[in-house]
Design a protein around this motif. Structure first.
Motif, PDB file in Angstrom:
ATOM      1  N   VAL A   1      -1.372  -2.796 -12.224  1.00  0.00           N
ATOM      2  CA  VAL A   1      -1.775  -4.027 -12.218  1.00  0.00           C
ATOM      3  C   VAL A   1      -3.207  -3.192 -12.919  1.00  0.00           C
ATOM      4  O   VAL A   1      -4.163  -2.326 -11.855  1.00  0.00           O
TER       5      VAL A   1
ATOM      6  N   PHE B   1      -1.104 -11.568  -9.760  1.00  0.00           N
ATOM      7  CA  PHE B   1      -1.973 -10.273  -9.052  1.00  0.00           C
ATOM      8  C   PHE B   1      -3.694 -10.922  -9.306  1.00  0.00           C
ATOM      9  O   PHE B   1      -3.668 -10.436  -9.222  1.00  0.00           O
TER      10      PHE B   1
ATOM     11  N   LEU C   1       5.763  -1.119  -5.495  1.00  0.00           N
ATOM     12  CA  LEU C   1       5.085  -0.177  -5.775  1.00  0.00           C
ATOM     13  C   LEU C   1       5.290   1.239  -6.266  1.00  0.00           C
ATOM     14  O   LEU C   1       5.511   2.111  -5.620  1.00  0.00           O
TER      15      LEU C   1
ATOM     16  N   THR D   1      -3.227  -0.217  -4.240  1.00  0.00           N
ATOM     17  CA  THR D   1      -3.026  -0.828  -2.827  1.00  0.00           C
ATOM     18  C   THR D   1      -2.447  -2.265  -4.214  1.00  0.00           C
ATOM     19  O   THR D   1      -3.564  -2.175  -5.691  1.00  0.00           O
ATOM     20  N   VAL D   2      -1.979  -2.899  -4.160  1.00  0.00           N
ATOM     21  CA  VAL D   2      -1.923  -3.910  -5.026  1.00  0.00           C
ATOM     22  C   VAL D   2      -1.036  -5.334  -4.193  1.00  0.00           C
ATOM     23  O   VAL D   2      -0.766  -5.545  -3.061  1.00  0.00           O
ATOM     24  N   GLU D   3      -2.275  -6.494  -4.412  1.00  0.00           N
ATOM     25  CA  GLU D   3      -2.249  -7.716  -4.277  1.00  0.00           C
ATOM     26  C   GLU D   3      -2.024  -8.444  -4.124  1.00  0.00           C
ATOM     27  O   GLU D   3      -2.391  -9.077  -5.725  1.00  0.00           O
TER      28      GLU D   3
ATOM     29  N   ALA E   1      -6.338  -5.421  -7.053  1.00  0.00           N
ATOM     30  CA  ALA E   1      -5.469  -3.721  -7.060  1.00  0.00           C
ATOM     31  C   ALA E   1      -6.848  -2.450  -7.098  1.00  0.00           C
ATOM     32  O   ALA E   1      -7.751  -3.282  -6.960  1.00  0.00           O
ATOM     33  N   SER E   2      -6.354  -1.270  -6.623  1.00  0.00           N
ATOM     34  CA  SER E   2      -7.293  -0.425  -6.584  1.00  0.00           C
ATOM     35  C   SER E   2      -7.298   0.283  -7.783  1.00  0.00           C
ATOM     36  O   SER E   2      -6.952  -0.522  -8.696  1.00  0.00           O
TER      37      SER E   2
ATOM     38  N   ARG F   1       0.866  -1.399   0.332  1.00  0.00           N
ATOM     39  CA  ARG F   1      -0.225  -0.026   0.348  1.00  0.00           C
ATOM     40  C   ARG F   1       1.612   1.099  -0.182  1.00  0.00           C
ATOM     41  O   ARG F   1       2.260   1.402   0.604  1.00  0.00           O
TER      42      ARG F   1
END
Length: 880
Positions: free
Chosen positions: A321, A276, A355, A370-372, A279-280, A102
């Motif tokens: 992403v 991934f 990020l 935000t990336v997950e 993501a936001s 984040r």
């Protein structure tokens, strides 16, 4: 290898060497092994000393194999994380969790008022980008509000340099922020303001290592001018300089970009892949930085091809992403609209995921959000070497030597790959005639171009491990022959459109062609390319031969030609001439095999003439070694002296003196340096190439200096094996054991794998002597190694060799394939009091048994005519 590198193949090209392949070198007499007089006068065999308790057997070597088990390779550890990162260990794909990065949306940076100007004491000259767009590097870039442009000083270390910013009217400044490039960070600088008609120092920065450096003043200062004086800079492979992208009129602390670094355990090569989860919605960007070593791991990759092609990725690979998540495989090209660039294939051990996004990639990618991430892995593209694919192997009582052998095999697997336009050297190396073909590249991460000099080492390594992939060598050799110039010169590689001018590499094509035929027996290749052989040896090299009968660089317009390291030497150079002797001998053997008797006799005769000329003009009696060159400062090189020994130019006395000289002048804790002094360039006497060390190691084995050969192996390869990244073999080692060209150094280079053929051909002792292994010999050099075993792949089936050596006996076991016949040279320090048994039968007892082909060959007993099947030969001594 090289002293320095730039993006221009004309001014500073990739550099390579040619080594004499062990199978093609002229064997000198080897010293006998000490066998104690311990048996009774009846000559009954003595009880063998017990072998060391080291695992042995047909599969014991499997544990040393380094290749991955499948093409999907996962990292083995998370080594670091920074910023707002949750569950970084989830990147390893364990436990079903995800890693979350984040970063808040940053505020707009402060701007200078309209009318602000900047000037500098020096600026780098402008040029055009790959797309033809003019680029400038002057002071105005530091105040233009665009962080993708920068001021680049041009004094190359002659600091201080100054950058002066002037605003239209005085303003109150509480400090400034200096934004720079990771490869040009000003490590030290002072900040002054104009007050009361004089410059006043308001801040001093030392030991800076951050790209965004906030510099608050002790108190706000009204001023209309700010002067930054750079006093400290990074030393990079391209020189010492700074790159200041922006100066902001306020101190702005950077918000740490969240990042995670994973470790793949050893150097790997291929296309990284990230899964991934989500993501936001603002298209957050990720930047991938790669490195083969922790030392060179930064927010920027240790090497990217895009830097050599214009720097589109600014040192990292980018991706934006999508909110729904995706599985992204790193492939070369832009994501869309000419933005968000990735380089594609990489060779690396460590991968840092951050990020972040380049300012120029907005709005396609944003540096916040935000990336997950579910997991990270690699699609491995190189030769997949598993225990099941090894057609040749090696094992001995010394665990370290085993590691070095299989480290060489793995290094070579990494460079055995398909030639693809998207991941070869961008400096004019792509060729339609190689596209899609299996080749031997030079390095895993760079330069990724097949150089014929590298094949002199990497091809024998391939033939001894994975001979089913021998086409990787043939494809390169045939392609270079097809690009032979009208005057006979053969290009070293496809780089620069097959025009890179190297003086020695056409000889490498000759020696490598002989090696290819020797190991494979491929007559069709030999027949097809015999005319190329004639043209290069009888047209081009005679055009650069002087009146003394030696090759002389500078004749026929070759003054600007380079060699494997683009060394600044001209005239009669021992290395070139010793290599020419090798090439002529190899060509004569090839011609004789094809029935071209006249060619064979002509080349063999010329070889003898050149050998005499080398001894007459290049031997330095005062040093007891061959000169590097007859022109310029006196020095003696590792590349030429051992080749003079292995190619039979030096007699026994000169061979001993030359190797003694190298021992006395070039020995380092991390190997033997390739020059005995620094007259060629600074620190030449500290630089070690495993590549040019290979013929020296072979020369030591073949002149009875087994202990010093093993010592040199243990120092050179032990250093690389014991230092990051481990396992793989480096392009070059610098002063004190460092990376000789910093981050640019390739840490997995095929031309440094000579330990593998050296251990197989010299320690184990087995090698082919006629094309396709129809003839072979076994001449072990055990030294302090108690036992060794191995298998050599041949076109007729495997040749199995195993021996045990004790203080009182030596036992050799062979498994000989059909269609081959060979000779064994057994240790016999005192042949008159030695017994040799073949199975249970005595074939020598002070003299040969009736009807058996055993004779004295120096300090060995030569056993000839060993045909297909099993043979067990035992050597013992009896008292006088």
């Amino acid at each position: 290898m090289s002293q320095s590198r730039t993006a221009s193949p004309d001014s500073d090209p990739a550099r390579r060497t040619v080594l004499a392949a062990g199978a093609a070198m002229v064997a000198l007499s080897a010293a006998g092994l000490p066998l104690a007089a311990a048996s009774p006068a009846t000559a009954a065999p003595v009880e063998a000393d017990p072998a060391p308790a080291v695992p042995r057997g047909t599969t014991s070597w499997h544990r040393y194999v380094q290749g991955p088990s499948s093409r999907t390779v996962r990292p083995v550890a998370v080594t670091a994380s920074a910023g707002d990162v949750r569950r970084p260990e989830a990147l390893l794909g364990r436990g079903g969790a995800t890693t979350v990065l984040r970063r808040p949306e940053p505020a707009d940076p402060p701007r200078w008022p309209r009318g602000t100007t900047a000037e500098a004491s020096s600026s780098h000259a402008g040029n055009n980008g790959n797309d033809g767009t003019p680029r400038t590097y002057d002071a105005t870039n530091a105040v233009d509000g665009d962080p993708d442009t920068f001021w680049n000083d041009d004094t190359q270390g002659a600091f201080p340099d100054t950058l002066t910013i002037t605003v239209p009217a005085p303003r109150r400044l509480s400090g400034i922020t200096v934004l720079s490039n990771s490869d040009g960070v000003p490590t030290g600088f002072t900040v002054e303001v104009w007050q009361d008609d004089a410059w006043s120092t308001v801040a001093t920065v030392v030991d800076n290592d951050v790209i965004q450096c906030a510099v608050p003043f002790a108190q706000p200062v009204p001023t209309d001018r700010v002067r930054i004086t750079v006093t400290g800079v990074q030393d990079t492979p391209r020189g010492a300089f700074t790159r200041v992208n922006e100066v902001w009129p306020a101190p702005v602390e950077a918000v740490a970009a969240p990042s995670v670094t994973v470790d793949f355990g050893k150097v790997v090569v291929g296309h990284p892949r990230i899964r991934f989860a989500s993501a936001s919605a603002n298209s957050p960007g990720v930047r991938l930085a790669f490195s083969e070593t922790v030392e060179c791991l930064t927010d920027r990759s240790d090497f990217t091809r895009s830097d050599q092609a214009g720097g589109a990725g600014r040192g990292t690979d980018q991706f934006a992403v999508p909110a729904r998540g995706t599985t992204w495989t790193d492939r070369k090209g832009h994501l869309r609209d000419g933005k968000v660039y990735a380089d594609g294939l990489h060779g690396f051990r460590y991968l840092r995921i951050t990020l972040d996004a380049l300012p120029s990639d907005a709005p396609v990618a944003q540096p916040w959000g935000t990336v997950e991430i579910d997991s990270v892995d690699l699609d491995f593209t190189a030769y997949l070497g598993t225990p099941g694919t090894y057609r040749g192997w090696f094992l001995c009582s010394d665990d370290a030597l085993n590691r070095y052998w299989y480290g060489a095999a793995y290094t070579n697997e990494l460079v055995t790959d398909t030639f693809r336009q998207d991941d070869v050297d961008p400096r004019g190396a792509w060729s339609a005639s190689l596209e899609g073909r299996l080749v031997l590249h030079d390095g895993a991460k760079r330069d990724r171009d097949p150089y014929v000099g590298d094949l002199a080492v990497s091809a024998p390594t391939l033939y001894l491990t994975h001979d089913d992939a021998a086409a990787a060598a043939r494809n390169v050799l045939a392609d270079l022959a097809d690009h032979q110039r009208a005057d006979g010169w053969i290009p070293p590689a496809s780089i620069n459109g097959y025009t890179l001018p190297l003086f020695d590499y056409p000889l490498g094509w000759v020696t490598c062609s002989w090696d290819y035929v020797l190991y494979t027996g491929d007559r069709s290749y030999a027949v097809r390319h015999h005319p190329n052989l004639v043209k290069v040896l009888d047209t081009w090299y005679p055009s650069v031969t002087d009146s003394s009968g030696l090759l002389s660089k500078g004749l026929n317009g070759t003054g600007g030609y380079g060699d494997y390291a683009f060394l600044g030497r001209t005239g009669r150079v021992t290395y070139y001439n010793a290599l020419y002797v090798q090439a002529l001998d190899n060509a004569a053997s090839l011609a004789r095999w094809l029935g071209h008797t006249a060619d064979a006799e002509r080349w063999a005769g010329r070889s003898r003439e050149f050998a005499r000329a080398v001894n007459a003009h290049l031997w330095d009696d005062s040093a007891g070694a061959y000169l590097d060159s007859s022109t310029g400062a006196v020095r003696h090189a590792q590349d030429g002296n051992p080749l003079a020994v292995t190619n039979g130019i030096a007699d026994a006395e000169r061979a001993a003196a030359a190797l003694d000289h190298l021992d006395a002048t070039t020995r380092r804790p991390y190997g033997n340096a390739f020059m005995d002094n620094d007259t060629l360039f600074a620190e030449a006497s500290q630089r070690v190439y495993a590549f040019t060390s290979y013929p020296e190691i072979v020369a030591r084995f073949r002149t009875g200096r087994t202990a010093s050969a093993l010592d040199q192996i243990r120092r050179t390869y032990g250093w690389m094996d014991g230092h990051d990244p481990g396992v793989t073999h480096w392009e070059g080692i610098g002063t004190g054991g460092s990376l000789y060209e910093g981050a640019y150094t390739s840490m997995a280079h095929g031309w440094s794998t000579g330990v593998l053929p050296a251990l197989t051909h010299e320690l184990l002792g087995a090698r082919p002597t006629t094309p396709g292994y129809t003839g072979w010999e076994v001449r072990p050099h055990p030294g302090d190694v108690a036992w060794a075993q191995g298998r050599l792949p041949t076109p007729h089936g495997p040749l199995g060799v195993e021996w045990e050596n004790t203080a009182s006996s030596f036992t050799l076991t062979l498994q000989v394939p059909r269609g081959t016949r060979g000779t064994v040279f057994l240790p016999a320090a005192d042949p008159a009091h030695t017994v040799v048994r073949d199975g249970g039968r005595i074939v020598w007892k002070g003299r040969p048994a009736a009807g058996r082909g055993v004779s004295v060959a120096g300090d060995r007993l030569e056993v000839t005519g060993l045909g297909p099947g099993s043979h067990r030969l035992g050597v013992t001594r009896y008292k006088r």
